[in-house]
Design a protein around this motif. Structure first.
Motif, mmCIF file in Angstrom:
data_model
loop_
_atom_site.group_PDB
_atom_site.id
_atom_site.type_symbol
_atom_site.label_atom_id
_atom_site.label_comp_id
_atom_site.label_asym_id
_atom_site.label_seq_id
_atom_site.Cartn_x
_atom_site.Cartn_y
_atom_site.Cartn_z
ATOM 1 N N ALA A 267 -42.893 -23.966 1.988
ATOM 2 C CA ALA A 267 -42.582 -23.404 3.292
ATOM 3 C C ALA A 267 -43.529 -23.956 4.486
ATOM 4 C CB ALA A 267 -42.201 -21.993 3.064
ATOM 5 N N PHE A 268 -44.813 -23.755 3.955
ATOM 6 C CA PHE A 268 -45.887 -24.264 4.984
ATOM 7 C C PHE A 268 -45.985 -25.950 5.361
ATOM 8 C CE2 PHE A 268 -50.318 -25.516 5.978
ATOM 9 C CZ PHE A 268 -50.268 -24.556 7.154
ATOM 10 N N ILE A 269 -45.568 -26.407 4.214
ATOM 11 C CA ILE A 269 -45.493 -28.037 4.527
ATOM 12 C C ILE A 269 -44.120 -28.395 5.355
ATOM 13 C CG2 ILE A 269 -44.959 -30.163 3.303
ATOM 14 C CD1 ILE A 269 -47.829 -29.469 3.065
ATOM 15 N N MET A 270 -43.162 -27.372 4.999
ATOM 16 C CA MET A 270 -41.951 -27.780 5.932
ATOM 17 C C MET A 270 -42.147 -27.391 7.504
ATOM 18 S SD MET A 270 -39.437 -28.751 3.789
ATOM 19 C CE MET A 270 -38.020 -28.655 4.456
ATOM 20 N N LEU A 271 -42.731 -26.148 7.678
ATOM 21 C CA LEU A 271 -43.081 -25.712 8.948
ATOM 22 C C LEU A 271 -44.122 -26.950 9.767
ATOM 23 C CD1 LEU A 271 -43.541 -23.414 11.027
ATOM 24 C CD2 LEU A 271 -45.675 -22.917 9.713
ATOM 25 N N GLU A 272 -45.040 -27.473 8.775
ATOM 26 C CA GLU A 272 -45.907 -28.466 9.489
ATOM 27 C C GLU A 272 -45.023 -29.574 9.810
ATOM 28 O OE1 GLU A 272 -49.511 -28.297 10.506
ATOM 29 O OE2 GLU A 272 -48.764 -26.250 10.416
ATOM 30 N N GLY A 273 -44.350 -30.099 8.925
ATOM 31 C CA GLY A 273 -43.678 -31.360 8.842
ATOM 32 C C GLY A 273 -42.542 -31.037 10.188
ATOM 33 N N THR A 274 -41.779 -30.071 10.252
ATOM 34 C CA THR A 274 -40.918 -29.798 11.291
ATOM 35 C C THR A 274 -41.243 -29.528 12.666
ATOM 36 O OG1 THR A 274 -39.489 -28.807 9.584
ATOM 37 C CG2 THR A 274 -38.865 -28.519 11.591
ATOM 38 N N GLU A 322 -35.983 -36.838 14.456
ATOM 39 C CA GLU A 322 -36.543 -35.886 13.617
ATOM 40 C C GLU A 322 -36.792 -36.782 12.102
ATOM 41 O OE1 GLU A 322 -37.282 -32.626 13.789
ATOM 42 O OE2 GLU A 322 -36.902 -33.231 15.745
ATOM 43 N N GLU A 323 -35.946 -37.543 11.558
ATOM 44 C CA GLU A 323 -36.087 -38.427 10.603
ATOM 45 C C GLU A 323 -37.477 -39.181 10.463
ATOM 46 O OE1 GLU A 323 -33.550 -41.399 8.009
ATOM 47 O OE2 GLU A 323 -32.805 -40.839 9.530
ATOM 48 N N LEU A 324 -37.484 -39.796 11.579
ATOM 49 C CA LEU A 324 -38.471 -40.589 11.707
ATOM 50 C C LEU A 324 -40.004 -39.624 11.546
ATOM 51 C CD1 LEU A 324 -37.681 -43.079 14.640
ATOM 52 C CD2 LEU A 324 -37.798 -43.564 11.970
ATOM 53 N N LYS A 325 -40.109 -38.553 12.118
ATOM 54 C CA LYS A 325 -41.077 -37.694 12.366
ATOM 55 C C LYS A 325 -41.384 -37.406 10.860
ATOM 56 C CE LYS A 325 -41.033 -34.250 15.601
ATOM 57 N NZ LYS A 325 -40.591 -33.381 16.636
ATOM 58 N N TRP A 326 -40.304 -37.080 10.139
ATOM 59 C CA TRP A 326 -40.530 -36.622 8.540
ATOM 60 C C TRP A 326 -41.225 -37.551 7.896
ATOM 61 C CZ3 TRP A 326 -41.713 -32.947 5.343
ATOM 62 C CH2 TRP A 326 -41.347 -31.462 5.991
ATOM 63 N N THR A 327 -40.624 -38.984 8.185
ATOM 64 C CA THR A 327 -41.308 -40.167 7.549
ATOM 65 C C THR A 327 -42.585 -40.342 7.697
ATOM 66 O OG1 THR A 327 -39.032 -40.988 7.906
ATOM 67 C CG2 THR A 327 -40.609 -42.543 6.866
ATOM 68 N N ALA A 328 -42.931 -40.153 9.145
ATOM 69 C CA ALA A 328 -44.558 -40.340 9.352
ATOM 70 C C ALA A 328 -45.271 -39.358 8.756
ATOM 71 C CB ALA A 328 -44.653 -40.317 10.744
ATOM 72 N N PHE A 329 -44.696 -38.215 8.852
ATOM 73 C CA PHE A 329 -45.453 -36.808 8.187
ATOM 74 C C PHE A 329 -45.839 -37.186 6.569
ATOM 75 C CE2 PHE A 329 -45.614 -32.669 6.022
ATOM 76 C CZ PHE A 329 -46.586 -32.127 6.675
ATOM 77 N N HIS A 460 -40.860 -54.400 24.963
ATOM 78 C CA HIS A 460 -40.835 -54.533 23.394
ATOM 79 C C HIS A 460 -40.613 -53.070 22.649
ATOM 80 C CE1 HIS A 460 -40.974 -55.987 19.236
ATOM 81 N NE2 HIS A 460 -41.912 -55.351 18.977
ATOM 82 N N MET A 461 -41.603 -52.159 23.305
ATOM 83 C CA MET A 461 -41.797 -50.777 22.810
ATOM 84 C C MET A 461 -40.484 -50.060 23.100
ATOM 85 S SD MET A 461 -45.423 -49.524 24.017
ATOM 86 C CE MET A 461 -45.339 -48.054 23.642
ATOM 87 N N LEU A 462 -39.437 -50.330 24.137
ATOM 88 C CA LEU A 462 -38.615 -49.738 24.489
ATOM 89 C C LEU A 462 -37.302 -50.179 23.624
ATOM 90 C CD1 LEU A 462 -38.726 -49.787 28.131
ATOM 91 C CD2 LEU A 462 -39.123 -48.046 26.645
ATOM 92 N N SER A 463 -37.423 -51.239 23.002
ATOM 93 C CA SER A 463 -36.065 -51.689 22.008
ATOM 94 C C SER A 463 -35.786 -50.878 20.886
ATOM 95 C CB SER A 463 -36.368 -53.160 22.012
ATOM 96 O OG SER A 463 -37.322 -53.290 21.110
ATOM 97 N N GLY A 464 -34.444 -50.733 20.817
ATOM 98 C CA GLY A 464 -34.094 -49.924 19.545
ATOM 99 C C GLY A 464 -34.842 -48.586 19.329
ATOM 100 N N LYS A 465 -35.425 -48.521 18.113
ATOM 101 C CA LYS A 465 -36.014 -47.261 17.764
ATOM 102 C C LYS A 465 -37.460 -47.461 17.664
ATOM 103 C CE LYS A 465 -35.156 -47.648 13.014
ATOM 104 N NZ LYS A 465 -34.296 -46.813 11.826
ATOM 105 N N SER A 466 -37.968 -48.676 18.530
ATOM 106 C CA SER A 466 -39.304 -48.846 18.470
ATOM 107 C C SER A 466 -40.322 -47.682 19.022
ATOM 108 C CB SER A 466 -39.796 -49.959 19.136
ATOM 109 O OG SER A 466 -39.089 -51.145 18.679
ATOM 110 N N LEU A 467 -39.779 -47.151 19.964
ATOM 111 C CA LEU A 467 -40.669 -46.013 20.981
ATOM 112 C C LEU A 467 -40.829 -44.778 19.676
ATOM 113 C CD1 LEU A 467 -42.091 -45.150 23.324
ATOM 114 C CD2 LEU A 467 -40.098 -44.074 23.972
ATOM 115 N N ASP A 468 -39.593 -44.544 19.368
ATOM 116 C CA ASP A 468 -40.022 -43.414 18.400
ATOM 117 C C ASP A 468 -40.707 -43.587 16.902
ATOM 118 O OD1 ASP A 468 -38.441 -41.449 19.822
ATOM 119 O OD2 ASP A 468 -36.340 -42.067 19.132
ATOM 120 N N LEU A 469 -40.472 -44.686 16.538
ATOM 121 C CA LEU A 469 -41.285 -45.108 15.490
ATOM 122 C C LEU A 469 -42.841 -45.126 15.946
ATOM 123 C CD1 LEU A 469 -39.591 -48.247 13.970
ATOM 124 C CD2 LEU A 469 -40.303 -46.125 12.743
ATOM 125 N N LEU A 470 -43.097 -45.628 16.987
ATOM 126 C CA LEU A 470 -44.600 -45.796 17.433
ATOM 127 C C LEU A 470 -45.243 -44.275 17.664
ATOM 128 C CD1 LEU A 470 -44.398 -48.920 19.681
ATOM 129 C CD2 LEU A 470 -45.644 -48.554 17.528
#
Length: 1009
Positions: A267-274, A322-329, A460-470
């Motif tokens: 649960a703590f990891i879920m909290l930190e990742g979310t 949210e999916e990208l955030k979890w992937t980065a985490f 280039h940063m604005l295109s597609g999902k680049s910004l969210d990835l970065l």
């Protein structure tokens, strides 16, 4: 020196000399009395009667060293004097002399060649060594500790002497019997935990004395190899091991639990990742280690639980950001966390931790359905990528990486016609991480001469999902604050206008607009603390920080639409309205975009008033909104920010036109005359506006845009069920989590919404009530693990409420005592200790996450009544500590709740009692102390016992400054009356042995056991 001072000094010296000579006289008389008794062959009881007659009434025989005097006379010849020894035995049996004085006298005999004397001394020890105790003052108990240490040194020296003689002269010389006799007595002393605890106190009391033991142990160990008697040798080795274990006797903990699932870690990891991707790594590591230590989780299962939570988060996260955030985490932050855990000072070797990581992956490989589901969700072999990352960081060896990769042979077929061209998020995130560093360097360069070069990078940063990835990669690697700071600086750059043409004007407008959009997106995705937690390096507050604090709507933040920040100079507003109304499009040359953004809300108000009063038609309003969003999207954001604040103040029937304006501003303008990167900027603008307006549009039940199947408009927003009391929503959600056995991201967001809405006390109190309903032991323990992680939403405030309000009310009101019966009472005690330890640890390391900092802090005054501060406290304390007779003052009766009986180690360490957490802990321990001292027993006393047992279980042994430093010293003598706590190790664990007073209290309690 004056003559008066000299006279005083002379008088003092005469008194001292007088006292010393008087003492010597008594000692001489004592020796003469012993000799006379021997000459006249008095029996032991005759000797006792006569010696008591001839010496003053109430004479302290230990003060006169009676035991030493008797032994000295008895050991003059080659064999001991049996008559004088009988006097000593009588003195021991009639308690004329203390055990400590006899042991001290024995340890002064050093001629081991006189084996008959040594044998007699060992027989004297046998009279009482099995029941060593002391019920006198603390100083006498410390004396017993020192004497015990001294006699252990003596026994070791005896063992060393006899084993050396055996080595040099062989068995023919004899000595094996004496060696065995010394070993048996040493074993008898060392097998007692109580004796080892007393020696441990003596070791801390006199650090130098321990070196004597170490030297003697080394001497014995050096001669062990020459012993032919294998049984004797192995017994001596066991004795030496027991002696060596004394300094570490508190480090030995009970066996870890048998279960393999640990909901707290999950649960703590879920909290930190979310919710806390931007949080610093070290506090996360500290918190994980705290949970591992408190629950005694084996390292491989600990690492496995972290990976299980990461994969669960990946699978269940909503699509998009949210999916990208979890992937980065999972792929960037957690490997770094494990790297810190590898370096964490935990007594384990680095090689051991690498093996733990390997074993964890071995276990993870058996969870095939979890891995398959994650692979399908991410469209790649997630485990293989993780193994590579761990190998790069030195968490796995090459051989183990290859072996683990080979074992994942039944991975699902991922490449299909539909997704063949889709690049998997994990791969993109791993590539985005070095890109973040490069972008930071690029933005840092001087672009004042040719800012056009920077536009290409930003586009280039604005295109597609680049910004969210970065942004996700920057957040997971701790670079997001730096990222935001660079873009705030970039946003300030267009303020400086020199004679410009249309091209440089459009570049300046784009730089302002893109940086503004990016910053708004960062705030909405990761919270305003990313920007506001660190003040601007320059003295002047940048435009975006000002606008963010005063004008930008956020969840839980209410804005006043009539605030002066929305009312700039009227001249600027009028010219802006005229420009928007009359021009076919927005001009760019010589425009001060910061001022335009600040004037936009007032201009929108003018337009709205004109429309509502029939001055403007719908077409005219449409033209104005087109002008606002046509070139620079930032203007539309500033306009909608004010409209949202304005709509909140209106009745439902008055919201139609402002909401229509919001929809017009959100709809992209598809024309040819837009600025560069317009399509990319509009996508981000729409996302920002959608987040801004979500709450307002929900109130009227109007949709901002047509719903997309399977996609939430804004993830985790508006989770509270309609028309259901929040008390029921909380209970229902907690029961669902308890049934499932783990907490998912959606549940965590719902709990956070309920915490915001109901407040800390309401939230904590109702969840504690849910825990106290649970009468099944296994489920009560599961509830504790889950609640502990849910409480991590705001550990500090929830702990203050739990320990400062909820527990005191349960413990002081007899109507509530029945609810504290086991198992829920024991579960609540465990939860309280876990929360207290976690809060105290993180609080004193200054590790409060930004997510918790943004919540309103409790006022210190709320806790003032709990532990009243007394200005005279230091002087009372000094009087107390300077007192020679510490017993009557410090160890007073439990009923006397005076300053002296509430004295704790925290006061001697001068802990700041103005701190709310310290105050609450001190109050709670005073309350516990009064419960132990009262005449009433019941479930509340059982709760206190469980609370103290859990404190001992969870302690980071041997450290100063744990929560037990707030426990009054008087409580120790009360705790040992409880059978479960009447153990030497418990006493050592709950007292602060770094303090002389702590050692005296511990010695007194242990010696009386």
């Amino acid at each position: 020196m004056t003559s008066l001072q000299e006279r005083h000094l002379d008088t003092f010296c005469l008194i001292n000399i007088g006292e010393q000579s008087n003492f010597r006289m008594k000692v001489v008389n004592l020796k003469q009395a012993i000799l006379q008794a021997w000459k006249e062959r008095w029996s032991d009881y005759q000797w006792a009667i006569n010696i008591k007659k001839n010496f003053p009434k109430g004479a302290k025989w230990d003060y006169l060293n009676l035991a030493e005097a008797l032994l000295e006379q008895a050991m003059i010849g080659p064999s001991p004097n049996p008559l004088i020894l009988s006097y000593l035995k009588y003195a021991i049996s009639s308690q004329m002399v203390s055990y400590s004085s006899v042991l001290t006298a024995i340890s002064k005999f050093d001629d081991f060649s006189r084996e008959l004397c040594v044998k007699s001394l060992l027989e004297i020890m046998d009279m009482f060594s099995h029941r060593l105790s002391c019920h006198g003052k603390a100083e006498e108990c410390i004396g017993l500790c020192r004497a015990l240490l001294g006699v252990v040194v003596w026994l070791l020296q005896g063992c060393a002497w006899y084993s050396e003689r055996l080595r040099e002269q062989g068995e023919a010389a004899g000595g094996e019997a004496s060696l065995k006799a010394c070993q048996e007595r040493l074993e008898g002393l060392m097998l007692s935990t109580k004796n080892r605890a007393l020696i441990h106190i003596a070791r801390l009391e006199e650090q130098t004395s321990w070196s004597s033991i170490e030297q003697a142990v080394t001497r014995v160990a050096d001669n062990l190899s020459s012993l032919n008697n294998q049984t004797l040798r192995s017994k001596l080795e066991e004795c030496l091991a027991l002696v060596k274990s004394i300094p570490q006797m508190l480090a030995v903990q009970s066996d870890p639990p048998l279960h393999t699932s640990f909901p707290s870690i999950h649960a703590f990891i879920m909290l930190e990742g979310t919710m806390n991707l931007t949080g610093e790594t070290q506090p996360l590591v500290e918190q994980l280690m705290m949970i591992k230590r408190m629950q005694r989780i084996p390292a491989p299962l600990f690492v496995l639980e972290i990976w299980k939570a990461c994969f669960t988060g990946l699978i269940e996260s909503p699509e998009g950001t949210e999916e990208l955030k979890w992937t980065a985490f999972t792929f960037l932050k957690i490997p770094q966390v494990l790297l810190r855990l590898k370096k964490y000072p935990q007594g384990e070797k680095v090689q051991d931790f690498m093996e733990d990581v390997n074993v964890a992956f071995e276990y993870l490989l058996k969870l095939t359905p979890l891995l398959d589901k994650a692979d399908l969700r991410c469209n790649c072999d997630c485990l293989s990528l993780l193994l590579q990352e761990c190998n790069k960081l030195g968490l796995l060896s090459e051989a183990n990486t290859a072996s683990l990769t080979a074992k994942r042979e039944y991975a699902p077929r991922l490449k299909t016609a539909e997704n063949a061209n889709i690049q998997p998020n994990p791969g993109l995130i791993l590539r985005a991480e070095p890109t973040v560093t490069n972008i930071l360097k690029t933005v840092d360069a001087d672009h004042s001469k040719s800012p056009e070069g920077l536009l290409g990078v930003l586009g280039h940063m604005l295109s597609g999902k680049s910004l969210d990835l970065l942004l996700a990669a920057a957040a997971a690697t701790g670079k997001l604050k730096s990222f935001a700071r660079k873009f705030i600086k970039l946003n300030e750059f267009p303020k400086h206008i020199s004679g410009e043409g249309s091209k440089s004007a459009s570049v300046r407008a784009l730089l302002f607009d893109i940086s503004f959009l990016m910053l708004c997106h960062v705030v909405q995705t990761y919270g305003s603390e990313v920007i506001l937690s660190d003040p601007s390096p320059s003295g002047e507050t940048p435009f975006f920080e000002t606008w963010l604090q005063t004008c930008m709507p956020e969840e839980g933040k209410t804005l006043n639409p009539d605030h002066p920040c929305f009312r700039p100079e009227s001249g600027k507003v009028e010219s802006l309205v005229a420009l928007l109304n009359n021009s076919s499009e927005m001009k760019l040359v010589q425009m001060k975009w910061h001022e335009i953004c600040l004037s936009t809300p007032a201009a929108i108000l003018e337009v709205l008033n004109a429309w509502e009063n029939g001055v403007l038609s719908v077409e005219s309003v449409q033209k104005i909104t087109d002008n606002i969003k046509g070139k620079v999207c930032s203007m539309a954001i500033c306009a909608v920010a004010w409209l949202v604040a304005h709509v909140r103040m209106l009745g439902l029937d008055e919201r139609d036109k402002p909401q229509t304006m919001i929809r017009q501003l959100m709809t992209p303008l598809y024309g040819e005359n837009t600025l560069q990167f317009y399509n990319e900027r509009v996508v981000i603008m729409s996302s920002i506006l959608e987040h801004m307006c979500a709450d307002v549009f929900q109130q009227t039940g109007v949709a901002l845009r047509p719903p997309v199947e399977g996609q939430e408009p804004v993830p985790y927003r508006n989770l509270l069920p309609a028309r259901e009391p929040i008390r029921e929503a909380l209970g229902k959600q907690f029961r669902a989590v308890l049934r499932k056995g783990w907490v998912d991201s959606r549940a965590l967001h719902l709990f956070e919404s309920l915490l915001h809405m109901g407040g800390v006390f309401w939230f904590t109190n109702n969840l504690v009530k849910e825990l106290l309903k649970e009468t099944r032991q296994e489920w009560a323990m599961r509830a504790v693990e889950l609640l502990y992680s849910i409480f991590c939403l705001d550990t500090q405030q929830i702990t203050l409420t739990l320990l400062g309000h909820i527990l005191p009310s349960l413990l002081t009101d007899s109507a509530h005592w029945h609810s504290l019966a086991d198992p829920p009472g024991k579960a609540l005690a465990k939860l309280s200790v876990w929360c207290a330890l976690s809060s105290y640890s993180s609080h004193h390391k200054g590790q409060v996450s930004a997510r918790q900092r943004k919540r309103q802090r409790e006022d210190i005054e709320d806790y003032s009544s709990l532990f009243p501060l007394d200005d005279t406290q230091p002087s009372k304390l000094m009087r107390l500590l300077s007192s020679n007779e510490d017993e009557p003052v410090v160890l007073s009766s439990p009923g006397d709740r005076t300053m002296s009986s509430s004295l704790s180690a925290s006061q001697l360490h001068t802990v700041n009692m103005r701190d709310p957490l310290n105050r609450v802990l001190a109050n709670l321990f005073l309350l516990i102390s009064s419960i132990l001292g009262s005449k009433t027993a019941g479930p509340h006393t059982q709760f206190v016992q469980s609370f103290m047992e859990e404190c001992v279980e969870c302690l980071e042994q041997g450290t100063r400054g744990s929560i037990l430093q707030f426990m009054p010293f008087t409580m120790v003598s009360e705790l040992v009356k409880l059978p479960a706590l009447a153990r030497p190790k418990v006493v050592l664990a709950i007292t602060d042995l770094t303090l002389p007073l702590g050692r005296r209290v511990a010695a007194k309690a242990i010696a009386a056991l």
